[in-house]
Design an enzyme around this catalytic site. Structure first.
Site, short mmCIF file in Angstrom:
data_model
loop_
_atom_site.label_atom_id
_atom_site.label_comp_id
_atom_site.label_asym_id
_atom_site.label_seq_id
_atom_site.Cartn_x
_atom_site.Cartn_y
_atom_site.Cartn_z
N ARG A 1 0.82 -1.22 0.00
CA ARG A 1 0.00 0.00 0.00
C ARG A 1 0.85 1.26 0.00
O ARG A 1 0.61 2.18 -0.76
CB ARG A 1 -0.93 -0.01 1.22
CG ARG A 1 -2.03 -1.05 1.08
CD ARG A 1 -2.83 -1.15 2.35
NE ARG A 1 -2.11 -1.89 3.37
CZ ARG A 1 -2.62 -2.87 4.10
NH1 ARG A 1 -3.88 -3.20 3.94
NH2 ARG A 1 -1.90 -3.49 5.00
N ILE A 2 1.90 1.29 0.83
CA ILE A 2 2.75 2.47 0.86
C ILE A 2 3.64 2.50 -0.39
O ILE A 2 3.83 3.55 -1.01
CB ILE A 2 3.62 2.52 2.13
CG1 ILE A 2 2.75 2.44 3.38
CG2 ILE A 2 4.47 3.79 2.17
CD1 ILE A 2 3.52 2.32 4.70
N ARG B 1 7.48 -10.54 -2.94
CA ARG B 1 7.39 -12.00 -2.90
C ARG B 1 6.86 -12.57 -4.21
O ARG B 1 7.22 -13.63 -4.65
CB ARG B 1 6.48 -12.44 -1.75
CG ARG B 1 7.23 -12.56 -0.44
CD ARG B 1 6.27 -12.71 0.69
NE ARG B 1 5.35 -11.58 0.72
CZ ARG B 1 4.42 -11.38 1.64
NH1 ARG B 1 4.26 -12.24 2.61
NH2 ARG B 1 3.64 -10.32 1.60
N ARG C 1 12.15 -0.86 8.01
CA ARG C 1 12.75 -1.23 9.28
C ARG C 1 14.25 -1.41 9.04
O ARG C 1 14.64 -1.91 7.99
CB ARG C 1 12.18 -2.56 9.80
CG ARG C 1 10.72 -2.50 10.25
CD ARG C 1 10.55 -1.72 11.56
NE ARG C 1 9.17 -1.71 12.03
CZ ARG C 1 8.29 -0.74 11.78
NH1 ARG C 1 8.64 0.32 11.08
NH2 ARG C 1 7.06 -0.82 12.26
N ASP D 1 15.51 6.49 7.36
CA ASP D 1 14.56 6.92 8.39
C ASP D 1 14.53 5.90 9.53
O ASP D 1 13.95 6.16 10.58
CB ASP D 1 13.16 7.06 7.77
CG ASP D 1 12.14 7.67 8.73
OD1 ASP D 1 12.46 8.70 9.36
OD2 ASP D 1 11.03 7.10 8.87
N GLU E 1 17.68 1.53 16.56
CA GLU E 1 17.20 2.89 16.82
C GLU E 1 16.60 3.00 18.22
O GLU E 1 16.07 2.01 18.73
CB GLU E 1 16.18 3.31 15.74
CG GLU E 1 14.96 2.41 15.68
CD GLU E 1 14.05 2.76 14.52
OE1 GLU E 1 14.52 2.90 13.40
OE2 GLU E 1 12.84 2.87 14.78
N HIS F 1 13.07 8.08 12.36
CA HIS F 1 11.87 7.23 12.19
C HIS F 1 10.59 8.06 12.30
O HIS F 1 9.85 7.95 13.29
CB HIS F 1 11.86 6.09 13.23
CG HIS F 1 10.86 5.02 12.90
ND1 HIS F 1 10.99 3.72 13.33
CD2 HIS F 1 9.72 5.04 12.16
CE1 HIS F 1 9.97 3.00 12.89
NE2 HIS F 1 9.17 3.78 12.18
N GLY G 1 8.39 8.58 9.42
CA GLY G 1 7.60 8.45 8.19
C GLY G 1 6.14 8.85 8.39
O GLY G 1 5.56 9.58 7.59
#
Ligand code: 8YV
Length: 310
Positions: free
Chosen positions: A151-152, A172, A229, A253, A258, A276, A278
């Protein structure tokens, strides 16, 4: 009987207030003695609201737990196997953050290509009157490979097209009816790309998927952007290669450990760093919070969830 939930991490004020209106909220993250807190209230807890890790140990210490509502689309910090084993529902906050994350991704890319942080310092330091500003590259006409066209990823793809970039992707499996070429092999895609944008889920399945080999394929002219991530990239290899010039640049990011960031990155000019953030706009975080509360209410009032993942 009011429903009692455990809140495992701090959340924005509006979410906090909304949770407090519908539930008795126990703030686990504030408890000095967490074991004592669980011993006392554990059996009464029916839900967890989290914005970070939830361990299997905690899940198993709550005998009447029914649902874990995550603030975030990624739920890799939750021990999903333990939740499944206990038949505990897990929900996340998809879609509401797509635009914010995609927007920052393009911002990071332009910042890296055009050296925006350095340009700002150049002007502030009064160097403009004395020196020529160097020439850099642009996004226009370049090929971007998206790792994780979910989706992103799709929102990022559309925005990259608006930058007149050529978009390809790896995931995938190939998705039907998309205008973007698919690569079954990530290394092959990296070889053909100027930019690699990482936006696939974290967790064991994707750990280290952007290996040294993939980074080598991206090469000295290639740039990597990580909005997903830290765990997806071999961070040690990436830092080494950014230092030696074997990898062209990185806009990051997220990081493996982190908020700790490898110190070696701080001295590099071919890197843009971000904490981080976003999804971290007021508008988006409020919608994420509404979805956390919405999932808990739907579960307790109607026995279903709005956006379940388990
Ligand atoms: C989260 C994120 O809000 O949604 C995600 O998966 O990475 C962020 O937007 C963050 O993990 C919570 O602090």
């Amino acid at each position: 009987m009011p429903i009692e939930i455990l809140q495992t991490q701090p959340m924005i004020d509006t979410t906090q207030q909304a949770l407090g209106k519908s539930f008795v909220v126990h703030r686990y993250f504030e408890a000095a003695d967490k074991a004592a807190m669980i011993a006392e209230i554990g059996p009464r807890i029916r839900g967890i609201a989290c914005q970070g890790p939830v361990s299997g140990e905690l899940i198993n210490a709550l005998p009447n737990l029914e649902i874990i509502a995550c603030f975030g689309v990624g739920y890799d910090a939750v021990d999903v196997a333990a939740a499944k084993a206990r038949k505990v529902r897990v929900t996340n906050t998809p879609d509401v953050l797509n635009d914010a994350v995609a927007e920052l991704t393009l911002g990071m890319m332009i910042a890296l290509a055009r050296h925006i942080p350095q340009a700002d310092r150049f002007v502030r330091d009064g160097r403009w009157e004395k020196e020529k500003y160097p020439l850099f590259s642009e996004l226009t006409g370049k090929t971007v490979g998206i790792l994780g066209l979910g989706r992103i990823g799709k929102e990022i793809a559309t925005r990259c097209q608006a930058m007149k970039m050529r978009v390809v992707y790896h995931g995938r499996r190939e998705q039907p009816n998309l205008p973007f070429p698919y690569y079954a092999d990530l290394e092959a895609m990296a070889r053909d790309c100027d930019w690699l944008v990482v936006i696939a889920p974290g967790g064991q399945d994707t750990k280290g998927i952007v290996s040294r080999k993939v980074l080598e394929a991206l090469g000295p002219e290639g740039r990597i952007v990580n909005m997903a991530r830290g765990s997806l990239i071999d961070e040690v290899a990436m830092v080494e290669m950014l230092q030696s010039g074997a990898l062209g640049g990185a806009a990051l990011d997220v990081f493996v450990d982190e908020p700790k960031v490898p110190q070696a990155l701080f001295g590099l000019e071919n890197v843009v760093l971000s904490p981080h953030q976003g999804s971290a706009t007021r508008q988006t975080r409020e919608q994420m919070g509404q979805l956390v509360v919405g999932n808990l209410l739907a579960h307790f009032e109607r026995g279903l969830a709005l956006t379940p993942v388990v």
